[in-house]
Design a protein around this motif. Structure first.
Motif, PDB file in Angstrom:
ATOM      1  N   ILE A  43     -27.076  26.496  53.218  1.00  0.00           N
ATOM      2  CA  ILE A  43     -26.048  25.481  53.441  1.00  0.00           C
ATOM      3  C   ILE A  43     -24.713  26.205  53.555  1.00  0.00           C
ATOM      4  O   ILE A  43     -24.355  27.002  52.676  1.00  0.00           O
ATOM      5  N   ASN A  44     -24.004  25.925  54.638  1.00  0.00           N
ATOM      6  CA  ASN A  44     -22.702  26.565  54.878  1.00  0.00           C
ATOM      7  C   ASN A  44     -22.810  28.088  54.802  1.00  0.00           C
ATOM      8  O   ASN A  44     -22.003  28.751  54.160  1.00  0.00           O
ATOM      9  N   ASN A  45     -23.867  28.626  55.404  1.00  0.00           N
ATOM     10  CA  ASN A  45     -24.115  30.078  55.463  1.00  0.00           C
ATOM     11  C   ASN A  45     -24.336  30.708  54.094  1.00  0.00           C
ATOM     12  O   ASN A  45     -24.185  31.912  53.938  1.00  0.00           O
ATOM     13  N   LYS A  46     -24.681  29.915  53.110  1.00  0.00           N
ATOM     14  CA  LYS A  46     -24.972  30.439  51.775  1.00  0.00           C
ATOM     15  C   LYS A  46     -26.442  30.178  51.481  1.00  0.00           C
ATOM     16  O   LYS A  46     -26.930  29.065  51.644  1.00  0.00           O
ATOM     17  N   VAL A  47     -27.154  31.201  51.027  1.00  0.00           N
ATOM     18  CA  VAL A  47     -28.575  31.096  50.719  1.00  0.00           C
ATOM     19  C   VAL A  47     -28.730  30.966  49.205  1.00  0.00           C
ATOM     20  O   VAL A  47     -28.107  31.711  48.444  1.00  0.00           O
ATOM     21  N   GLY A  48     -29.554  30.016  48.773  1.00  0.00           N
ATOM     22  CA  GLY A  48     -29.793  29.847  47.346  1.00  0.00           C
ATOM     23  C   GLY A  48     -30.589  28.587  47.074  1.00  0.00           C
ATOM     24  O   GLY A  48     -31.409  28.164  47.894  1.00  0.00           O
ATOM     25  N   TYR A  49     -30.328  27.980  45.936  1.00  0.00           N
ATOM     26  CA  TYR A  49     -31.072  26.808  45.485  1.00  0.00           C
ATOM     27  C   TYR A  49     -30.127  25.639  45.252  1.00  0.00           C
ATOM     28  O   TYR A  49     -29.023  25.817  44.729  1.00  0.00           O
ATOM     29  N   ARG A  50     -30.588  24.451  45.622  1.00  0.00           N
ATOM     30  CA  ARG A  50     -29.790  23.251  45.382  1.00  0.00           C
ATOM     31  C   ARG A  50     -29.989  22.829  43.924  1.00  0.00           C
ATOM     32  O   ARG A  50     -31.119  22.803  43.426  1.00  0.00           O
ATOM     33  N   PRO A  51     -28.914  22.491  43.224  1.00  0.00           N
ATOM     34  CA  PRO A  51     -29.036  22.096  41.811  1.00  0.00           C
ATOM     35  C   PRO A  51     -29.953  20.893  41.608  1.00  0.00           C
ATOM     36  O   PRO A  51     -30.717  20.856  40.640  1.00  0.00           O
ATOM     37  N   GLU A  52     -29.900  19.925  42.535  1.00  0.00           N
ATOM     38  CA  GLU A  52     -30.754  18.747  42.368  1.00  0.00           C
ATOM     39  C   GLU A  52     -32.233  19.102  42.497  1.00  0.00           C
ATOM     40  O   GLU A  52     -33.083  18.503  41.834  1.00  0.00           O
ATOM     41  N   ASP A  53     -32.569  20.114  43.317  1.00  0.00           N
ATOM     42  CA  ASP A  53     -33.955  20.562  43.421  1.00  0.00           C
ATOM     43  C   ASP A  53     -34.394  21.254  42.130  1.00  0.00           C
ATOM     44  O   ASP A  53     -35.517  21.054  41.654  1.00  0.00           O
ATOM     45  N   LEU A  54     -33.493  22.070  41.571  1.00  0.00           N
ATOM     46  CA  LEU A  54     -33.796  22.742  40.308  1.00  0.00           C
ATOM     47  C   LEU A  54     -33.959  21.729  39.183  1.00  0.00           C
ATOM     48  O   LEU A  54     -34.861  21.851  38.356  1.00  0.00           O
ATOM     49  N   GLU A  55     -33.110  20.712  39.161  1.00  0.00           N
ATOM     50  CA  GLU A  55     -33.173  19.673  38.134  1.00  0.00           C
ATOM     51  C   GLU A  55     -34.485  18.904  38.224  1.00  0.00           C
ATOM     52  O   GLU A  55     -35.146  18.649  37.217  1.00  0.00           O
ATOM     53  N   GLU A  56     -34.874  18.541  39.434  1.00  0.00           N
ATOM     54  CA  GLU A  56     -36.120  17.797  39.617  1.00  0.00           C
ATOM     55  C   GLU A  56     -37.314  18.650  39.190  1.00  0.00           C
ATOM     56  O   GLU A  56     -38.214  18.182  38.489  1.00  0.00           O
TER      57      GLU A  56
END
Length: 177
Positions: free
Chosen positions: A45-58
């Motif tokens: 997202i916006n040229n940044k690679v990583g993990y979405r917090p909502e995915d980690l929370e779920e």
């Protein structure tokens, strides 16, 4: 994890290090978990690679829910009886409410507060309606305590199992749930 989540905006991507901190684990533990089935995928997202917090929370909520279910002697929380589940597995029911809030994109904190308030209403009204337990013949099916009990139970059903349309349920069906 909740404090951290409040400071994270939607569509934000967390680095590996921030993702590990978000989950409250070390980087090496994070890497081990990232290799497991069901772990969230990396996103860009916006040229940044990583993990979405909502995915980690779920993912985290599911891990907690399944761990608690196994402690209760069932393979997964989805197979627990409905009303018994709420009363005997309070933390697990709250985790389901959290997952539902994540899916809907609503406030997890607000959903938890509503669940706790409604759960307390359910317990308080239960004692008034069924003073000698469910096996008693002395049910009080009238008055404010009965109405409070049915309303609280209906609200709990909506919070934990939003896919169930409680508007179509009779009082007897809500009671039996």
């Amino acid at each position: 994890m909740q404090e951290k989540q409040q400071n994270i905006s939607i569509n934000q991507v967390l680095s590996i290090q921030d993702s590990a901190k978000y989950l409250g684990i070390s980087r090496s533990s994070f890497w081990r978990k990232a290799k497991s089935d069901g772990f969230p995928s990396k996103v860009i997202i916006n040229n940044k690679v990583g993990y979405r917090p909502e995915d980690l929370e779920e993912w985290h909520s599911k891990q907690v829910a399944n761990r608690e279910a196994k402690r209760s002697g069932v393979p997964t929380y989805e197979y627990l009886g409905k009303a018994q589940f709420i009363l005997k597995c309070h933390d697990l029911a709250r985790d389901c409410v959290r997952m539902n809030a994540i899916r809907k994109g609503t406030s997890i904190l607000e959903a938890e507060r509503l669940f706790e308030w409604t759960f307390d209403r359910l317990k308080d009204s239960y004692v008034k309606v069924f003073p000698q337990g469910l096996d008693s013949e002395n049910f009080d099916y009238e008055g404010k305590p009965w109405k409070d009990f049915i309303e609280a139970k209906e609200e709990i059903i909506k919070l934990v199992w939003p896919e169930i349309d409680t508007d179509d349920l009779t009082e007897e069906e809500i009671l039996a749930f």
